[in-house]
Design a protein around this motif. Sequence first.
Motif, mmCIF file in Angstrom:
data_model
loop_
_atom_site.group_PDB
_atom_site.id
_atom_site.type_symbol
_atom_site.label_atom_id
_atom_site.label_comp_id
_atom_site.label_asym_id
_atom_site.label_seq_id
_atom_site.Cartn_x
_atom_site.Cartn_y
_atom_site.Cartn_z
ATOM 1 N N LEU A 247 0.809 -1.213 0.000
ATOM 2 C CA LEU A 247 0.000 0.000 0.000
ATOM 3 C C LEU A 247 0.847 1.269 0.000
ATOM 4 O O LEU A 247 0.481 2.260 -0.612
ATOM 5 N N TYR A 248 1.992 1.259 0.694
ATOM 6 C CA TYR A 248 2.759 2.489 0.884
ATOM 7 C C TYR A 248 3.890 2.651 -0.123
ATOM 8 O O TYR A 248 4.362 3.763 -0.352
ATOM 9 N N LEU A 249 4.384 1.538 -0.672
ATOM 10 C CA LEU A 249 5.642 1.616 -1.441
ATOM 11 C C LEU A 249 5.457 1.146 -2.883
ATOM 12 O O LEU A 249 6.321 0.487 -3.435
ATOM 13 N N ILE A 250 4.333 1.504 -3.521
ATOM 14 C CA ILE A 250 4.092 1.005 -4.879
ATOM 15 C C ILE A 250 5.145 1.542 -5.847
ATOM 16 O O ILE A 250 5.789 0.798 -6.561
ATOM 17 N N ASN A 251 5.315 2.862 -5.868
ATOM 18 C CA ASN A 251 6.328 3.481 -6.729
ATOM 19 C C ASN A 251 6.679 4.832 -6.110
ATOM 20 O O ASN A 251 5.930 5.790 -6.240
ATOM 21 N N ARG A 252 7.823 4.871 -5.450
ATOM 22 C CA ARG A 252 8.187 6.061 -4.683
ATOM 23 C C ARG A 252 8.856 7.124 -5.538
ATOM 24 O O ARG A 252 9.263 8.157 -5.036
ATOM 25 N N HIS A 253 9.058 6.884 -6.831
ATOM 26 C CA HIS A 253 9.875 7.804 -7.622
ATOM 27 C C HIS A 253 9.296 8.014 -9.018
ATOM 28 O O HIS A 253 9.976 7.764 -10.017
ATOM 29 N N PRO A 254 8.027 8.480 -9.114
ATOM 30 C CA PRO A 254 7.432 8.646 -10.449
ATOM 31 C C PRO A 254 8.119 9.730 -11.262
ATOM 32 O O PRO A 254 8.126 9.650 -12.492
ATOM 33 N N LEU A 255 8.690 10.754 -10.626
ATOM 34 C CA LEU A 255 9.287 11.857 -11.388
ATOM 35 C C LEU A 255 10.778 12.000 -11.114
ATOM 36 O O LEU A 255 11.379 12.995 -11.478
ATOM 37 N N LYS A 256 11.369 11.008 -10.421
ATOM 38 C CA LYS A 256 12.795 11.137 -10.106
ATOM 39 C C LYS A 256 13.647 10.561 -11.232
ATOM 40 O O LYS A 256 13.216 9.659 -11.919
ATOM 41 N N GLY B 35 15.349 -8.464 15.719
ATOM 42 C CA GLY B 35 16.332 -7.654 14.996
ATOM 43 C C GLY B 35 16.233 -7.858 13.493
ATOM 44 O O GLY B 35 16.251 -6.898 12.717
ATOM 45 N N ALA B 36 16.082 -9.119 13.078
ATOM 46 C CA ALA B 36 15.995 -9.425 11.647
ATOM 47 C C ALA B 36 14.770 -8.764 11.028
ATOM 48 O O ALA B 36 14.828 -8.238 9.906
ATOM 49 N N LEU B 37 13.649 -8.762 11.772
ATOM 50 C CA LEU B 37 12.416 -8.176 11.238
ATOM 51 C C LEU B 37 12.545 -6.661 11.099
ATOM 52 O O LEU B 37 12.096 -6.070 10.109
ATOM 53 N N LEU B 38 13.178 -6.003 12.097
ATOM 54 C CA LEU B 38 13.371 -4.554 12.006
ATOM 55 C C LEU B 38 14.300 -4.225 10.841
ATOM 56 O O LEU B 38 14.063 -3.273 10.083
ATOM 57 N N LEU B 39 15.349 -5.027 10.672
ATOM 58 C CA LEU B 39 16.284 -4.829 9.566
ATOM 59 C C LEU B 39 15.546 -4.972 8.229
ATOM 60 O O LEU B 39 15.731 -4.170 7.303
ATOM 61 N N GLY B 40 14.676 -5.983 8.144
ATOM 62 C CA GLY B 40 13.898 -6.206 6.925
ATOM 63 C C GLY B 40 13.016 -5.012 6.599
ATOM 64 O O GLY B 40 12.896 -4.608 5.436
ATOM 65 N N THR B 41 12.414 -4.413 7.643
ATOM 66 C CA THR B 41 11.559 -3.242 7.439
ATOM 67 C C THR B 41 12.366 -2.080 6.872
ATOM 68 O O THR B 41 11.954 -1.418 5.917
ATOM 69 N N LEU B 42 13.553 -1.854 7.466
ATOM 70 C CA LEU B 42 14.441 -0.786 6.996
ATOM 71 C C LEU B 42 14.834 -1.033 5.534
ATOM 72 O O LEU B 42 14.784 -0.115 4.700
ATOM 73 N N LEU B 43 15.177 -2.283 5.231
ATOM 74 C CA LEU B 43 15.568 -2.641 3.865
ATOM 75 C C LEU B 43 14.448 -2.369 2.870
ATOM 76 O O LEU B 43 14.682 -1.842 1.781
ATOM 77 N N THR B 44 13.200 -2.723 3.249
ATOM 78 C CA THR B 44 12.058 -2.498 2.347
ATOM 79 C C THR B 44 11.938 -1.036 2.004
ATOM 80 O O THR B 44 11.754 -0.670 0.834
ATOM 81 N N VAL B 45 12.027 -0.163 3.030
ATOM 82 C CA VAL B 45 11.867 1.278 2.799
ATOM 83 C C VAL B 45 13.002 1.797 1.923
ATOM 84 O O VAL B 45 12.782 2.554 0.966
ATOM 85 N N LEU B 46 14.244 1.359 2.221
ATOM 86 C CA LEU B 46 15.391 1.825 1.443
ATOM 87 C C LEU B 46 15.304 1.332 -0.002
ATOM 88 O O LEU B 46 15.556 2.083 -0.941
#
Lengths: 256, 115
Positions: A247-256, B35-46
């Motif tokens: 839901l939150y991370l579909i495509n974070r960079h449409p214009l980048k 720890g592994a789950l928090l790391l996974g969350t960070l990885l997803t966002v990055l």
Amino acid sequence: MDNSIVTTEPLMPRETAVHEEHEHVFIPQHRHHFETEEQQREAGSFGMWLFLLTEIMFFGGLFFAYLLYRNWYYDAFVPASNFLSVTLGGTNTAILITSGFFMALAVWAAEVRKKQFLVIALILTTLFGLAFISIKYVEWHDEWVHRHVPGASFDISEFVSPKAHGITDQKPISPDMAEHCQIFFFLYFAMTGMHALHMIIGIGLLVWLILRAQRGDFSAGYVAPIENFGLYWHFVDIVWLFLFPLLYLINRHPLK
Amino acid sequence: MTAHEQHYHDPANVTNPEHSEHHIVSPVQYSMVFGALLLGTLLTVLAADVDLGAMNPVIALGIASTKAVIVILFFMHVKYQSHLIKMTVACGFFTFLVLITLTLSDYVSRAWGLW
């Protein structure tokens, strides 16, 4: 087991029942229709997993609807998804994982019969669960204020002309496509709403478990309610682990 | 103890062939999973912030599935359960995948050759 009793007097004919030949453990929670405590425990886990499988199918339907509509209206899903706050969603993911961690510790505490630790772990599980719901409320409120709730009052202007709303990193989309943002928000509210409902039910059960744990119900070898509730709580966690990126991370960079 | 509380043992009715002992996962193990789950969350966002085209959702789902498997194996103790429980869990996910695949095959092929 210290409270084991070996029975010696067979009172029924041997043709119908063979008397216990090895040590038989009697504990108050052991139901008479189970041969052994392990059998009872496994039957309980089996039943709980069957229930969770129906839950997989239940959420699975929502995930499938998401999969289809995301493919059909991808251009609408991207800006709609990017309206959501990754900071709040990511924080909530961490909060939910922490809640699950304390739930896991609660199961351990019940197994090693540490009553005070169990109660504290269950209270922390509840508090982190409540924190999750609170942040979710802030997000829902935000979407309400921006008129992103699907229906007659849904406002497409942020998606049609993002620049006019101060949004510089989103592609403008046609009014026709922008109407389809409603489908994203419909699925968003349905999925996070059903997830939150599961959490609210879970928090209600947690309060009941805390009261019983405080009474000492689960620190004398009877772990099943804590263990099975743990399965439910972790299942709800898993649903969110998928909801967050979808839901939150579909495509974070449409214009980048 | 009254007569009906006496326990009788029917050897044919013992369905615990593996004699699976109740395994207790330690807090240290739980902390590593945490720890592994928090790391996974960070990885997803990055990972989501890097433009990888079609690979973005694949990576996101890969990380989410890995986290889910870790939760199922350790937080939900499936690694230490009997074969019955392991089979039950596997059957559930397998059935779900079958439903997804069959339904998708319908949606993908319905307008086949018409575009």
